[in-house]
Design an enzyme around this catalytic site. Sequence first.
Site, short mmCIF file in Angstrom:
data_model
loop_
_atom_site.label_atom_id
_atom_site.label_comp_id
_atom_site.label_asym_id
_atom_site.label_seq_id
_atom_site.Cartn_x
_atom_site.Cartn_y
_atom_site.Cartn_z
N CYS A 69 0.87 -1.17 0.00
CA CYS A 69 0.00 0.00 0.00
C CYS A 69 0.91 1.23 0.00
CB CYS A 69 -1.00 0.00 1.15
SG CYS A 69 -0.33 0.16 2.80
N CYS B 224 -2.59 1.01 -4.48
CA CYS B 224 -1.40 1.78 -4.84
C CYS B 224 -1.38 2.11 -6.32
CB CYS B 224 -0.10 1.08 -4.41
SG CYS B 224 0.34 -0.35 -5.40
N CYS C 148 2.83 0.05 -8.79
CA CYS C 148 3.34 -1.29 -8.59
C CYS C 148 3.92 -1.84 -9.88
CB CYS C 148 2.23 -2.22 -8.11
SG CYS C 148 1.60 -1.79 -6.50
#
Length: 135
Positions: free
Chosen positions: A12, A86, A90
């Site tokens: 996160c 997120c 990523c």
Amino acid sequence: MTTTKPSVLFVCVHNAGRSQMAAGYLTHLAGDRIDVRSAGSAPADQINPVAVAAMAEEGIDITGEQPKILTTDAVKASDVVITMGCGDTCPYYPGKRYEDWVLDDPAGQGIDAVRPIRDEIRQRVEALISELVPA
């Protein structure tokens, strides 16, 4: 004979609340059957104290953890990458299993708001364990 145990990375943004609670549960519930990592794209200075308090109610101590920066190595070393809002930060690698858990952000919330987030994380972690390490 070497058995490779599955590894899970929780991501996160701040690596201070949701991902730390998820990693705490997975470590607590799966023991040494699963490798557990957590990281954030913009790590906070410290873990959310309300997340720490919510986990302490469950008998799980996450005070020893520190928010960590998300690295490509951490993603490469993991079989399952679970993001918690997120977005595009990523890195994506073929052959990995990606899941996005849509969870409220506990940042700035009181303990009464964080408990249901914690409980949902526990349910999802329990389901994940049953998939990765069948009884």
